[in-house]
Design a protein around this motif. Structure first.
Motif, PDB file in Angstrom:
ATOM      1  N   ARG A  93      -7.626 -14.314   7.414  1.00  0.00           N
ATOM      2  CA  ARG A  93      -6.533 -13.354   7.598  1.00  0.00           C
ATOM      3  C   ARG A  93      -6.762 -12.457   8.811  1.00  0.00           C
ATOM      4  NH1 ARG A  93      -6.864 -13.946   2.066  1.00  0.00           N
ATOM      5  NH2 ARG A  93      -4.887 -14.408   0.991  1.00  0.00           N
ATOM      6  N   ARG A 249      -3.257  -5.286   5.002  1.00  0.00           N
ATOM      7  CA  ARG A 249      -4.450  -5.953   4.470  1.00  0.00           C
ATOM      8  C   ARG A 249      -5.442  -4.958   3.889  1.00  0.00           C
ATOM      9  NH1 ARG A 249      -5.940 -10.018   1.680  1.00  0.00           N
ATOM     10  NH2 ARG A 249      -8.094 -10.702   2.068  1.00  0.00           N
ATOM     11  N   PHE A 251      -4.832  -2.667   1.856  1.00  0.00           N
ATOM     12  CA  PHE A 251      -4.429  -2.278   0.501  1.00  0.00           C
ATOM     13  C   PHE A 251      -3.987  -3.516  -0.280  1.00  0.00           C
ATOM     14  CE2 PHE A 251      -3.835   1.381   3.206  1.00  0.00           C
ATOM     15  CZ  PHE A 251      -4.306   2.437   2.451  1.00  0.00           C
ATOM     16  N   ASP A 252      -4.079  -3.419  -1.604  1.00  0.00           N
ATOM     17  CA  ASP A 252      -3.571  -4.507  -2.437  1.00  0.00           C
ATOM     18  C   ASP A 252      -2.161  -4.172  -2.914  1.00  0.00           C
ATOM     19  OD1 ASP A 252      -3.855  -2.639  -4.482  1.00  0.00           O
ATOM     20  OD2 ASP A 252      -5.697  -3.531  -5.263  1.00  0.00           O
ATOM     21  N   GLY A 253      -1.639  -5.000  -3.793  1.00  0.00           N
ATOM     22  CA  GLY A 253      -0.278  -4.807  -4.259  1.00  0.00           C
ATOM     23  C   GLY A 253      -0.055  -3.542  -5.059  1.00  0.00           C
ATOM     24  N   ARG A 254      -1.155  -2.912  -5.525  1.00  0.00           N
ATOM     25  CA  ARG A 254      -1.045  -1.672  -6.301  1.00  0.00           C
ATOM     26  C   ARG A 254      -1.422  -0.454  -5.464  1.00  0.00           C
ATOM     27  NH1 ARG A 254      -4.494  -2.957 -11.584  1.00  0.00           N
ATOM     28  NH2 ARG A 254      -3.854  -0.804 -12.058  1.00  0.00           N
ATOM     29  N   ASP A 255      -1.382  -0.589  -4.161  1.00  0.00           N
ATOM     30  CA  ASP A 255      -1.693   0.497  -3.223  1.00  0.00           C
ATOM     31  C   ASP A 255      -3.105   1.034  -3.398  1.00  0.00           C
ATOM     32  OD1 ASP A 255       0.669   0.301  -1.915  1.00  0.00           O
ATOM     33  OD2 ASP A 255       1.501   2.217  -2.585  1.00  0.00           O
ATOM     34  N   ARG A 256      -4.038   0.160  -3.694  1.00  0.00           N
ATOM     35  CA  ARG A 256      -5.446   0.559  -3.776  1.00  0.00           C
ATOM     36  C   ARG A 256      -6.141   0.205  -2.476  1.00  0.00           C
ATOM     37  NH1 ARG A 256      -7.287  -2.297  -9.295  1.00  0.00           N
ATOM     38  NH2 ARG A 256      -6.408  -4.024  -8.093  1.00  0.00           N
ATOM     39  N   ARG A 258      -8.711  -1.224  -0.127  1.00  0.00           N
ATOM     40  CA  ARG A 258      -9.610  -2.358  -0.308  1.00  0.00           C
ATOM     41  C   ARG A 258     -10.517  -2.514   0.923  1.00  0.00           C
ATOM     42  NH1 ARG A 258      -8.243  -6.215  -3.993  1.00  0.00           N
ATOM     43  NH2 ARG A 258     -10.293  -7.033  -3.389  1.00  0.00           N
ATOM     44  N   ASP A 260     -13.432  -3.466   0.820  1.00  0.00           N
ATOM     45  CA  ASP A 260     -14.286  -4.646   0.663  1.00  0.00           C
ATOM     46  C   ASP A 260     -13.763  -5.834   1.460  1.00  0.00           C
ATOM     47  OD1 ASP A 260     -12.148  -4.384  -1.432  1.00  0.00           O
ATOM     48  OD2 ASP A 260     -12.749  -6.457  -1.838  1.00  0.00           O
ATOM     49  N   ARG A 261     -12.556  -5.730   1.973  1.00  0.00           N
ATOM     50  CA  ARG A 261     -12.003  -6.780   2.800  1.00  0.00           C
ATOM     51  C   ARG A 261     -12.447  -6.676   4.257  1.00  0.00           C
ATOM     52  NH1 ARG A 261      -5.727  -6.735   0.457  1.00  0.00           N
ATOM     53  NH2 ARG A 261      -6.211  -7.661  -1.580  1.00  0.00           N
TER      54      ARG A 261
END
Length: 264
Positions: A93, A249, A251-256, A258, A260-261
């Motif tokens: 990605r 990228r 954030f995830d779908g729940r706006d957290r 991330r 770790d990416r």
């Protein structure tokens, strides 16, 4: 006006200046001699290889081969964007963000210029298409690289503030509004400096090359203005797209958040 032909001896004399710089750096204990020598050798080999490829490409002028070279240039530029990141986005990605950001903007602007502005016959004439794409890709690569690097590094260092805003009910987009604006500004700084310095402080490379080749100064100026406007547009739109995709990228779908990416 005849073009002054450079001999191998002329190039060696210029190379001795870089070698002298490396020796001075070595004496000062900066440890840059190896990087300077290796970088110079790599540059010479790459340009000689490109010269041979372009010589064949100009002789054939085949759309398929031109497209293949353009794809190779784009893939290499996308790799360089990720390779220069301190905390790159992990996996395919991260590479894809650079690829899409540069590919979309460079393709649209290059095709616009060839089909509507310059209009060579045929429109894919390699003497126009390849140098034009190369200049756009090179500058867009720098802008996107700086923008993404600022985005990911600042997100990492400001993770406490970002998470605090998320806890207060802000969306990921709202919590990173300033971060995205700063990242975009960082990506555009080299381009803004280029625009401010052109003509007053420096003579841009394309204009200088045309003048040395015997082109009338005003014709060289018009082409240089065209190139700088195209570079500005491509860098701006490419950086905007890269920052947008990069921030998604983070954030995830729940706006957290991330982080770790991210690598590094």
């Amino acid at each position: 006006m005849n073009i002054q032909v450079l001999s191998v001896v002329d190039l060696i004399l210029a190379g001795l200046l870089v070698l002298a710089l490396g020796v001075v750096q070595l004496l000062l204990g900066l440890g840059l001699l190896r990087s300077l020598v290796w970088g110079s050798i790599r540059m010479v080999l790459q340009l000689l290889l490109v010269g041979l490829v372009l010589k064949s490409l100009f002789a054939v002028a085949n759309l398929g081969w031109i497209t293949l070279m353009a794809l190779v240039m784009l893939l290499l530029a996308s790799y360089e964007v990720i390779a220069r990141q301190k905390r790159p986005i992990k996996g395919w990605r991260g590479y894809g963000i650079g690829l899409v950001s540069m590919g979309v903007t460079a393709a649209i602007i290059t095709l616009f210029t060839l089909l509507i502005v310059v209009q060579p016959k045929p429109w894919y004439t390699p003497q126009y298409a390849i140098p034009l794409l190369g200049m756009i890709l090179g500058n867009t690569m720098t802008g996107i690289g700086l923008a993404l690097n600022h985005l990911t590094q600042t997100a990492w260092s400001s993770r406490v503030q970002i998470e605090a805003r998320l806890l207060m009910g802000q969306t990921a987009r709202a919590a990173t509004r300033e971060l995205r604006a700063d990242a975009l500004r960082a990506g555009l700084i080299p381009t803004l400096n280029m625009l401010a310095a052109a003509g007053l402080i420096s003579l841009p490379g394309m204009m200088t090359g045309q003048i040395l080749a015997g082109a009338p100064p005003m014709e060289a100026v018009r082409y240089q203005i065209l190139i700088m406007l195209l570079i500005t547009a491509a860098t701006g739109f490419g950086s905007m797209l890269a920052v947008h995709l990069g921030s998604l990228r983070l954030f995830d779908g729940r706006d957290r958040l991330r982080l770790d990416r991210l690598g590094g």
